[in-house]
Motif scaffolding. Structure first.
Motif, short mmCIF file in Angstrom:
data_model
loop_
_atom_site.label_atom_id
_atom_site.label_comp_id
_atom_site.label_asym_id
_atom_site.label_seq_id
_atom_site.Cartn_x
_atom_site.Cartn_y
_atom_site.Cartn_z
N GLU A 36 -22.72 1.76 -9.11
CA GLU A 36 -21.44 1.66 -9.79
C GLU A 36 -20.34 1.29 -8.79
OE1 GLU A 36 -20.65 2.00 -13.04
OE2 GLU A 36 -22.79 2.07 -13.45
N PRO A 37 -19.34 0.50 -9.22
CA PRO A 37 -18.22 0.18 -8.33
C PRO A 37 -17.50 1.44 -7.85
CG PRO A 37 -18.19 -1.22 -10.29
CD PRO A 37 -19.22 -0.16 -10.53
N PHE A 38 -17.14 1.44 -6.58
CA PHE A 38 -16.42 2.56 -6.00
C PHE A 38 -15.17 2.01 -5.33
CE2 PHE A 38 -15.58 5.78 -2.69
CZ PHE A 38 -15.50 6.90 -3.49
N GLY A 39 -14.11 1.89 -6.09
CA GLY A 39 -12.88 1.35 -5.55
C GLY A 39 -12.88 -0.17 -5.55
N ARG A 40 -11.81 -0.73 -4.98
CA ARG A 40 -11.65 -2.18 -4.95
C ARG A 40 -11.23 -2.61 -3.54
NH1 ARG A 40 -11.44 -4.04 -10.12
NH2 ARG A 40 -10.50 -6.02 -9.53
N THR B 8 -6.63 6.79 -3.71
CA THR B 8 -6.67 6.62 -2.26
C THR B 8 -6.44 5.16 -1.92
OG1 THR B 8 -8.32 8.38 -2.11
CG2 THR B 8 -8.07 6.96 -0.18
N GLN B 9 -5.75 4.91 -0.83
CA GLN B 9 -5.63 3.55 -0.31
C GLN B 9 -5.67 3.59 1.22
OE1 GLN B 9 -1.92 1.08 -0.40
NE2 GLN B 9 -3.17 -0.37 -1.56
N ILE B 10 -6.50 2.71 1.80
CA ILE B 10 -6.55 2.49 3.24
C ILE B 10 -6.22 1.02 3.48
CG2 ILE B 10 -8.00 2.55 5.31
CD1 ILE B 10 -9.76 4.59 3.84
N PHE B 11 -5.31 0.73 4.40
CA PHE B 11 -4.89 -0.67 4.57
C PHE B 11 -4.59 -1.00 6.03
CE2 PHE B 11 -0.98 1.71 3.79
CZ PHE B 11 -0.12 1.22 4.76
N ALA B 12 -4.62 -2.30 6.30
CA ALA B 12 -4.22 -2.84 7.60
C ALA B 12 -3.38 -4.09 7.34
CB ALA B 12 -5.43 -3.19 8.45
N ASP B 13 -2.20 -4.15 7.96
CA ASP B 13 -1.31 -5.30 7.83
C ASP B 13 -1.27 -6.09 9.14
OD1 ASP B 13 -0.65 -4.47 5.30
OD2 ASP B 13 1.29 -3.61 5.84
N PHE B 14 -1.18 -7.41 8.99
CA PHE B 14 -1.02 -8.30 10.14
C PHE B 14 0.14 -9.23 9.83
CE2 PHE B 14 -5.43 -7.07 9.62
CZ PHE B 14 -5.73 -6.54 10.87
N GLY B 15 1.25 -9.05 10.55
CA GLY B 15 2.47 -9.79 10.25
C GLY B 15 2.70 -10.92 11.24
N GLY B 16 3.18 -12.06 10.72
CA GLY B 16 3.52 -13.20 11.55
C GLY B 16 4.86 -13.78 11.14
N GLY B 17 5.31 -14.81 11.86
CA GLY B 17 6.61 -15.40 11.59
C GLY B 17 7.61 -14.98 12.65
N ASP B 18 8.83 -14.68 12.23
CA ASP B 18 9.86 -14.25 13.19
C ASP B 18 9.55 -12.88 13.78
OD1 ASP B 18 11.40 -16.56 12.93
OD2 ASP B 18 12.42 -15.78 11.15
N ASN B 19 8.84 -12.03 13.01
CA ASN B 19 8.43 -10.71 13.49
C ASN B 19 6.90 -10.63 13.45
OD1 ASN B 19 11.20 -9.87 13.53
ND2 ASN B 19 11.05 -9.49 11.33
N THR B 20 6.27 -10.42 14.58
CA THR B 20 4.81 -10.29 14.62
C THR B 20 4.47 -8.82 14.85
OG1 THR B 20 4.76 -10.75 16.99
CG2 THR B 20 4.52 -12.62 15.49
N PHE B 21 3.61 -8.26 14.00
CA PHE B 21 3.30 -6.84 14.08
C PHE B 21 1.99 -6.54 13.38
CE2 PHE B 21 5.71 -7.51 10.20
CZ PHE B 21 5.02 -6.78 9.25
N PHE C 29 -7.06 -4.23 2.20
CA PHE C 29 -7.00 -2.85 1.71
C PHE C 29 -8.22 -2.49 0.89
CE2 PHE C 29 -5.07 -5.39 -1.66
CZ PHE C 29 -5.61 -4.85 -2.81
N TRP C 30 -8.48 -1.21 0.83
CA TRP C 30 -9.44 -0.62 -0.10
C TRP C 30 -8.72 0.45 -0.89
CZ3 TRP C 30 -11.19 4.53 -0.38
CH2 TRP C 30 -12.21 4.74 -1.31
N ALA C 31 -8.86 0.41 -2.21
CA ALA C 31 -8.15 1.36 -3.07
C ALA C 31 -9.11 1.91 -4.11
CB ALA C 31 -6.97 0.67 -3.76
N HIS C 32 -8.95 3.19 -4.41
CA HIS C 32 -9.78 3.86 -5.40
C HIS C 32 -8.90 4.77 -6.24
CE1 HIS C 32 -13.22 5.65 -7.31
NE2 HIS C 32 -12.97 6.85 -6.81
#
Length: 353
Positions: A104-108, A177-190, A159-162
């Motif tokens: 069965e699916p467990f989150g997305r 629940t949500q677990i995430f990672a962001d990767f930012g670019g442009g004028d601000n890189t983070f 991200f993974w969300a359930h």
């Protein structure tokens, strides 16, 4: 739907929303109905906030269980020291996760790509003491505007969300629940890492007592080595949506003005925990007992929360009016951060927080 919203953070605002759960973007001859999509337009206008949003959600993209969401927005918030305006658009793709082929699916699992133009306006020109250097001052907010004002950012979120709550408005079992990672670019890189979890326990099913426990942790840093994270990307806690009993954004590193006032400056590592026990009194009215803990560290992965740690406790009432739930809370600090201000009473309209 047209309504009136209010909170001790956002003040009073007018809102209007048009939504269609059986929307079809490509069928104007059918009045944009019949395609199984979800369409939404939303606006909120008040003395503290101004928001305009539009989105379309296709739950069965490319004839697969692939959910596609396209959105555009303009969000403006007025703070005492400056204004932040975010104009942006985003595309999100999410797919059910299976840990074995026939399970069965467990989150997305999802990917969200957003682009924003951020304006940093109406900046206060006061002078503030530099942290760690007694007696030395700088126009810190104006420096922030010069370095980071009118910036274009592109952010990829993985991200993974359930979500298995039994009711998304007034849940008594399950959690999200949500677990995430962001990767930012442009004028601000983070980069940014985050974990959010909220769970509900039906303690006495016969009497509908519910215990809620929530945990949130995030950290952020720039890719540029010595570059700093702009103030509008830093982290804050306090207020009715995080640590009740402390003023909005006052759980964070602070800066002192030459005139004597302290302002929230934000940090790069955040931790917050909320516990709430609710008991029904009569129909549509519940009594709540709660405790909140939280802190914001100055740097990335900074777990030294000694100066900004907050622990509060209090009681409140929940008016469960359909589509207009009201939360009234009375809280007091058990442990108060340095230079913060108390907020004994707070309120908001909306489900959860």
């Amino acid at each position: 739907m047209v309504g009136l919203g209010a909170s001790s953070v956002d003040s009073v605002y007018l809102s209007a929303e048009v939504s269609q759960a059986n929307f079809d973007l490509f069928a104007p001859q059918k009045y944009f109905r019949g395609g199984g999509q979800k369409g939404r337009m939303y606006a909120a206008v008040g003395p503290r906030i101004q928001t305009y949003e539009a989105s379309v959600d296709e739950p069965w993209f490319l004839d697969r269980m692939l959910e596609l969401t396209v959105e555009g927005y303009r969000r403006q918030r007025w703070y005492d020291e400056y204004d932040i305006i975010r104009n942006g658009a985003a595309v999100t793709l999410a797919y059910p996760v299976k840990f074995w082929p026939h399970g069965e699916p467990f989150g997305r699992l999802g990917f969200r790509l957003s682009g924003e133009f951020i304006q940093f306006d109406e900046v206060e020109d006061d002078w503030y003491y530099i942290a760690g250097r007694d007696g030395e001052v700088a126009q810190l907010l104006l420096d922030e505007e010069r370095k980071y004002g009118d910036a274009a950012e592109g952010v990829l979120r993985v991200f993974w969300a359930h979500d298995n709550r039994n009711d998304f408005r007034l849940p008594s079992r399950g959690g999200r629940t949500q677990i995430f990672a962001d990767f930012g670019g442009g004028d601000n890189t983070f980069w940014r890492l985050g974990f959010h979890h909220r769970h509900y326990f039906d303690v006495f099913p016969k009497y509908h007592h519910v215990l809620m426990a929530a945990f949130r942790a995030e950290t952020i840093d720039s890719f540029g080595g010595d570059d700093e994270v702009p103030i509008y990307n830093r982290m804050f806690l306090g207020g009715p949506r995080s640590v009740r009993g402390i003023e909005y954004r006052n759980v964070a590193p602070m800066r002192k003005a030459v005139a004597g006032d302290w302002i929230p400056w934000g940090g790069q590592t955040l931790f917050c925990a909320n516990f709430e026990y609710t008991i029904p009194i009569v129909k549509m009215l519940r009594f709540a007992v709660f405790s909140d803990l939280g802190s914001v560290g100055e740097d990335e992965f900074d777990l030294d929360f000694s100066d900004t740690f907050a622990w509060t406790g209090g009681v409140g009432f929940r008016l469960d009016i359909p589509m207009f739930p009201i939360r009234l809370d009375f809280a007091t600090p058990i442990k108060e951060p340095d230079h913060s201000e108390e907020e004994v009473f707070s309120f908001m309209v909306g489900y959860d927080f």
